[in-house]
Enzyme design. Structure first.
Site: not given
Ligand code: ADP
Length: 166
Positions: A23, A47, A101, A139
């Protein structure tokens, strides 16, 4: 005829739960292109996040203040809730910044960019390819590795690693 000074503001949205070296690299590279970057920390995650939105805002702020590539640039870190294109407009921004990515990101990101373009055709999404060394940094993996007591030092800064230990 004098042209108005160009001014490009980008919005970099994400959950940053926690912020990773990947990030930080995207923010640093985006700041070479845009004049001002608003890092938008998502509050309404599907979540329950590991870190509260306030903790994530503080975490990202501390990292960008500490990083040689970002500390003297124009940026802000703010909590964000609601529709992204509305947030972009409210911040007088023109582009959304995202990182890619690999193919998994591509599929999702291309759909999201398409939806956002339909909602507001004036807002463009700008993609930055992840650096080789950050391609496998996510993450979610950082949270899992940390929960199992593994070494996260190649994914996050020492400060974030210490917060994860707590
Ligand atoms: P994650 O997908 O790791 O949970 P976010 O939802 O916070 O992270 O991601 C915000 C944006 O940052 C997305 O565009 C995502 O593709 C990008 N991003 C996340 N990790 C990396 C990384 N290691 N390198 C480049 N971009 C990344």
């Amino acid at each position: 005829m004098t042209k108005p000074a160009p001014w490009l503001t980008g919005v970099y949205p994400g959950s940053f739960d926690p912020v990773t070296l990947g990030h930080i690299d995207i923010a640093a590279r985006a700041l070479k292109v845009v004049d001002h970057l608003v890092i938008a920390v998502g509050a309404n995650m599907a979540k329950a996040p590991l870190f509260s939105v306030q903790a994530r805002v503080e975490m990202v702020t501390a990292e960008l203040q500490d990083n040689a590539a970002t500390k003297d640039k124009s940026w802000e870190v703010v909590p964000f809730d609601g529709l992204l294109v509305d947030f972009v407009q409210k911040n007088a921004a023109q582009v959304i910044v995202r990182g890619l990515r690999g193919v998994t990101d591509f599929e999702y990101e291309s759909q999201m960019a398409g939806v956002n373009r339909r909602l507001n055709a004036d807002v463009e999404t700008l993609f930055f390819m992840a650096r080789e060394e950050h391609k496998n940094t996510a993450s979610r993996f950082v949270r899992e590795v940390a929960a199992l007591g593994g070494d996260v030092s190649s994914f996050v800064t020492p400060r974030v690693a210490a917060l994860l230990k707590k």
